[in-house]
Design a protein around this motif. Structure first.
Motif, PDB file in Angstrom:
ATOM      1  N   THR A 146       0.842  -1.197   0.000  1.00  0.00           N
ATOM      2  CA  THR A 146       0.000   0.000   0.000  1.00  0.00           C
ATOM      3  C   THR A 146       0.880   1.250   0.000  1.00  0.00           C
ATOM      4  O   THR A 146       2.095   1.176   0.185  1.00  0.00           O
ATOM      5  CB  THR A 146      -0.926   0.045   1.236  1.00  0.00           C
ATOM      6  OG1 THR A 146      -0.122  -0.013   2.426  1.00  0.00           O
ATOM      7  CG2 THR A 146      -1.909  -1.108   1.224  1.00  0.00           C
ATOM      8  N   ILE A 147       0.248   2.394  -0.194  1.00  0.00           N
ATOM      9  CA  ILE A 147       0.939   3.683  -0.181  1.00  0.00           C
ATOM     10  C   ILE A 147       0.257   4.593   0.833  1.00  0.00           C
ATOM     11  O   ILE A 147      -0.968   4.731   0.829  1.00  0.00           O
ATOM     12  CB  ILE A 147       0.903   4.354  -1.567  1.00  0.00           C
ATOM     13  CG1 ILE A 147       1.579   3.471  -2.618  1.00  0.00           C
ATOM     14  CG2 ILE A 147       1.583   5.727  -1.522  1.00  0.00           C
ATOM     15  CD1 ILE A 147       1.371   3.964  -4.042  1.00  0.00           C
ATOM     16  N   PHE A 148       1.052   5.197   1.696  1.00  0.00           N
ATOM     17  CA  PHE A 148       0.556   6.190   2.644  1.00  0.00           C
ATOM     18  C   PHE A 148       0.938   7.563   2.106  1.00  0.00           C
ATOM     19  O   PHE A 148       2.117   7.847   1.882  1.00  0.00           O
ATOM     20  CB  PHE A 148       1.175   5.940   4.024  1.00  0.00           C
ATOM     21  CG  PHE A 148       0.869   6.996   5.053  1.00  0.00           C
ATOM     22  CD1 PHE A 148      -0.312   7.716   5.031  1.00  0.00           C
ATOM     23  CD2 PHE A 148       1.782   7.265   6.070  1.00  0.00           C
ATOM     24  CE1 PHE A 148      -0.592   8.686   5.982  1.00  0.00           C
ATOM     25  CE2 PHE A 148       1.517   8.227   7.031  1.00  0.00           C
ATOM     26  CZ  PHE A 148       0.332   8.940   6.983  1.00  0.00           C
ATOM     27  N   ILE A 164      -4.462  15.993   5.550  1.00  0.00           N
ATOM     28  CA  ILE A 164      -5.254  14.899   4.992  1.00  0.00           C
ATOM     29  C   ILE A 164      -4.325  13.729   4.696  1.00  0.00           C
ATOM     30  O   ILE A 164      -3.262  13.905   4.093  1.00  0.00           O
ATOM     31  CB  ILE A 164      -5.970  15.325   3.698  1.00  0.00           C
ATOM     32  CG1 ILE A 164      -6.865  16.537   3.965  1.00  0.00           C
ATOM     33  CG2 ILE A 164      -6.799  14.171   3.131  1.00  0.00           C
ATOM     34  CD1 ILE A 164      -7.467  17.137   2.714  1.00  0.00           C
ATOM     35  N   GLY A 165      -4.723  12.550   5.127  1.00  0.00           N
ATOM     36  CA  GLY A 165      -3.933  11.354   4.869  1.00  0.00           C
ATOM     37  C   GLY A 165      -4.787  10.261   4.262  1.00  0.00           C
ATOM     38  O   GLY A 165      -5.967  10.123   4.605  1.00  0.00           O
ATOM     39  N   ILE A 166      -4.200   9.508   3.349  1.00  0.00           N
ATOM     40  CA  ILE A 166      -4.886   8.353   2.779  1.00  0.00           C
ATOM     41  C   ILE A 166      -3.920   7.175   2.727  1.00  0.00           C
ATOM     42  O   ILE A 166      -2.705   7.354   2.621  1.00  0.00           O
ATOM     43  CB  ILE A 166      -5.446   8.616   1.363  1.00  0.00           C
ATOM     44  CG1 ILE A 166      -4.309   8.887   0.369  1.00  0.00           C
ATOM     45  CG2 ILE A 166      -6.456   9.734   1.365  1.00  0.00           C
ATOM     46  CD1 ILE A 166      -4.760   8.893  -1.082  1.00  0.00           C
ATOM     47  N   VAL A 167      -4.483   5.990   2.832  1.00  0.00           N
ATOM     48  CA  VAL A 167      -3.753   4.753   2.557  1.00  0.00           C
ATOM     49  C   VAL A 167      -4.422   4.140   1.335  1.00  0.00           C
ATOM     50  O   VAL A 167      -5.645   3.956   1.318  1.00  0.00           O
ATOM     51  CB  VAL A 167      -3.798   3.779   3.744  1.00  0.00           C
ATOM     52  CG1 VAL A 167      -3.085   2.476   3.390  1.00  0.00           C
ATOM     53  CG2 VAL A 167      -3.154   4.409   4.978  1.00  0.00           C
ATOM     54  N   CYS A 168      -3.640   3.870   0.315  1.00  0.00           N
ATOM     55  CA  CYS A 168      -4.224   3.401  -0.935  1.00  0.00           C
ATOM     56  C   CYS A 168      -3.299   2.394  -1.601  1.00  0.00           C
ATOM     57  O   CYS A 168      -2.190   2.134  -1.131  1.00  0.00           O
ATOM     58  CB  CYS A 168      -4.477   4.581  -1.877  1.00  0.00           C
ATOM     59  SG  CYS A 168      -2.966   5.467  -2.344  1.00  0.00           S
ATOM     60  N   ARG A 169      -3.774   1.845  -2.698  1.00  0.00           N
ATOM     61  CA  ARG A 169      -2.942   0.990  -3.530  1.00  0.00           C
ATOM     62  C   ARG A 169      -3.349   1.195  -4.983  1.00  0.00           C
ATOM     63  O   ARG A 169      -4.468   1.621  -5.272  1.00  0.00           O
ATOM     64  CB  ARG A 169      -3.058  -0.478  -3.127  1.00  0.00           C
ATOM     65  CG  ARG A 169      -4.398  -1.110  -3.387  1.00  0.00           C
ATOM     66  CD  ARG A 169      -4.435  -2.548  -2.913  1.00  0.00           C
ATOM     67  NE  ARG A 169      -3.472  -3.383  -3.619  1.00  0.00           N
ATOM     68  CZ  ARG A 169      -3.240  -4.661  -3.312  1.00  0.00           C
ATOM     69  NH1 ARG A 169      -3.865  -5.210  -2.288  1.00  0.00           N
ATOM     70  NH2 ARG A 169      -2.382  -5.368  -4.004  1.00  0.00           N
ATOM     71  N   ILE A 176      -8.610   3.704  -2.709  1.00  0.00           N
ATOM     72  CA  ILE A 176      -8.428   4.236  -1.360  1.00  0.00           C
ATOM     73  C   ILE A 176      -8.940   3.225  -0.340  1.00  0.00           C
ATOM     74  O   ILE A 176     -10.093   2.798  -0.393  1.00  0.00           O
ATOM     75  CB  ILE A 176      -9.153   5.579  -1.198  1.00  0.00           C
ATOM     76  CG1 ILE A 176      -8.548   6.615  -2.151  1.00  0.00           C
ATOM     77  CG2 ILE A 176      -9.054   6.071   0.247  1.00  0.00           C
ATOM     78  CD1 ILE A 176      -9.248   7.952  -2.129  1.00  0.00           C
ATOM     79  N   ILE A 177      -8.067   2.862   0.596  1.00  0.00           N
ATOM     80  CA  ILE A 177      -8.401   1.873   1.617  1.00  0.00           C
ATOM     81  C   ILE A 177      -8.848   2.553   2.907  1.00  0.00           C
ATOM     82  O   ILE A 177      -9.766   2.097   3.584  1.00  0.00           O
ATOM     83  CB  ILE A 177      -7.187   0.962   1.886  1.00  0.00           C
ATOM     84  CG1 ILE A 177      -6.774   0.251   0.591  1.00  0.00           C
ATOM     85  CG2 ILE A 177      -7.494  -0.057   2.976  1.00  0.00           C
ATOM     86  CD1 ILE A 177      -5.429  -0.430   0.683  1.00  0.00           C
ATOM     87  N   ALA A 178      -8.190   3.653   3.256  1.00  0.00           N
ATOM     88  CA  ALA A 178      -8.544   4.393   4.472  1.00  0.00           C
ATOM     89  C   ALA A 178      -8.179   5.854   4.274  1.00  0.00           C
ATOM     90  O   ALA A 178      -7.270   6.183   3.506  1.00  0.00           O
ATOM     91  CB  ALA A 178      -7.813   3.820   5.685  1.00  0.00           C
ATOM     92  N   GLN A 179      -8.894   6.736   4.968  1.00  0.00           N
ATOM     93  CA  GLN A 179      -8.607   8.161   4.864  1.00  0.00           C
ATOM     94  C   GLN A 179      -8.916   8.859   6.180  1.00  0.00           C
ATOM     95  O   GLN A 179      -9.743   8.390   6.964  1.00  0.00           O
ATOM     96  CB  GLN A 179      -9.416   8.796   3.736  1.00  0.00           C
ATOM     97  CG  GLN A 179     -10.911   8.645   3.871  1.00  0.00           C
ATOM     98  CD  GLN A 179     -11.661   9.211   2.680  1.00  0.00           C
ATOM     99  OE1 GLN A 179     -11.193  10.137   2.025  1.00  0.00           O
ATOM    100  NE2 GLN A 179     -12.825   8.660   2.385  1.00  0.00           N
ATOM    101  N   VAL A 226      -6.385   0.584   9.421  1.00  0.00           N
ATOM    102  CA  VAL A 226      -5.827  -0.465   8.565  1.00  0.00           C
ATOM    103  C   VAL A 226      -5.227  -1.624   9.347  1.00  0.00           C
ATOM    104  O   VAL A 226      -5.044  -2.719   8.813  1.00  0.00           O
ATOM    105  CB  VAL A 226      -4.768   0.116   7.603  1.00  0.00           C
ATOM    106  CG1 VAL A 226      -5.387   1.167   6.705  1.00  0.00           C
ATOM    107  CG2 VAL A 226      -3.576   0.698   8.367  1.00  0.00           C
ATOM    108  N   GLY A 227      -4.868  -1.383  10.615  1.00  0.00           N
ATOM    109  CA  GLY A 227      -4.374  -2.471  11.450  1.00  0.00           C
ATOM    110  C   GLY A 227      -2.901  -2.770  11.321  1.00  0.00           C
ATOM    111  O   GLY A 227      -2.445  -3.839  11.737  1.00  0.00           O
TER     112      GLY A 227
END
Length: 230
Positions: free
Chosen positions: A15-17, A27-32, A40-43, A79-80
């Protein structure tokens, strides 16, 4: 570990933070990246408690770092897994840009590869910095970092081409747009990340990041302009 509907396990390795440290919010996102699309997995979004930033520039490093830590911890809970590396887009209000054209003679029997194209782009960046250095004869050019560049156009034997790789010719050229930021802006950004125990894996400018998303490469020959009304 966070799993999707197909029971696929996500981790920091796949993933990418990414962080946008803005004047009013972080603003932050975790994505792939999947099939050339961003999933986008989490924001998370956090507002600054006070005027820790002015016009996109960091004024109070501890307060900005506190906001970044809040975003990071919230995303980690979603995301854990721990987040230690981040891609950051810096505000472009203090940037200096230089656009230059560079050419290079090559063996016409040689097929152009990525390494040759990268060398051409580096020549363009070197020329852009030399032009900046000439304009700032007091030595202040030494206080600027090159934080990103974009190739406006490639040329093969004086003809415009979208991609040089795989072609053969006598002369290759490129019009390179290089962007520089004052070292104080870059150093303050890295100080914030260090306080949040984050390592920067990518640093770009907000205008470059925006145009990469909003205007695809094959549209850029239409001479489109991207205007950010902040």
């Amino acid at each position: 570990m966070l799993k999707d509907s197909y029971h696929e396990t996500f981790s920091e390795s796949n993933t990418i933070f990414a962080l946008d440290i803005g004047t009013r919010t972080v603003i932050g996102i975790v994505c792939r990246v999947e099939d050339n699309k961003i999933r986008i997995i989490a924001q998370e979004i956090v507002e600054h408690d006070s005027r820790a930033m002015v016009d996109g520039q960091i004024n109070d490093i501890p307060k900005v770092a506190a906001a970044v830590i809040r975003v990071k911890e919230s995303l980690e809970e979603q995301v854990g897994f721990a987040l230690t590396r981040v891609a950051v887009a810096a505000a472009g209000r203090s940037l200096v840009t230089r656009c230059c054209f560079v050419e290079k003679e090559i063996d016409e029997n040689l097929e152009i590869d990525n390494e040759l194209v990268n060398t051409l782009e580096l020549d363009g960046l070197r020329l852009a910095y030399e032009e900046l250095e000439k304009e700032m004869r007091d030595g202040s050019a030494q206080q600027f970092y090159c934080v990103g560049h974009s190739v406006v156009a490639y040329y093969l034997d004086k003809w415009l081409t979208p991609n040089l790789v795989g072609h053969r010719g006598k002369i290759i050229g490129a019009e390179v747009l290089a962007t520089f930021l004052p070292h104080t802006v870059v150093n303050s950004l890295y100080s914030v990340l260090k306080r949040a125990n984050l390592e920067s894996i990518s640093l770009t400018l907000e205008p470059i990041a925006a145009i990469d998303v909003a205007i695809p490469d094959n549209f850029r020959l239409l001479n489109l302009a991207l205007v950010d009304i902040g």
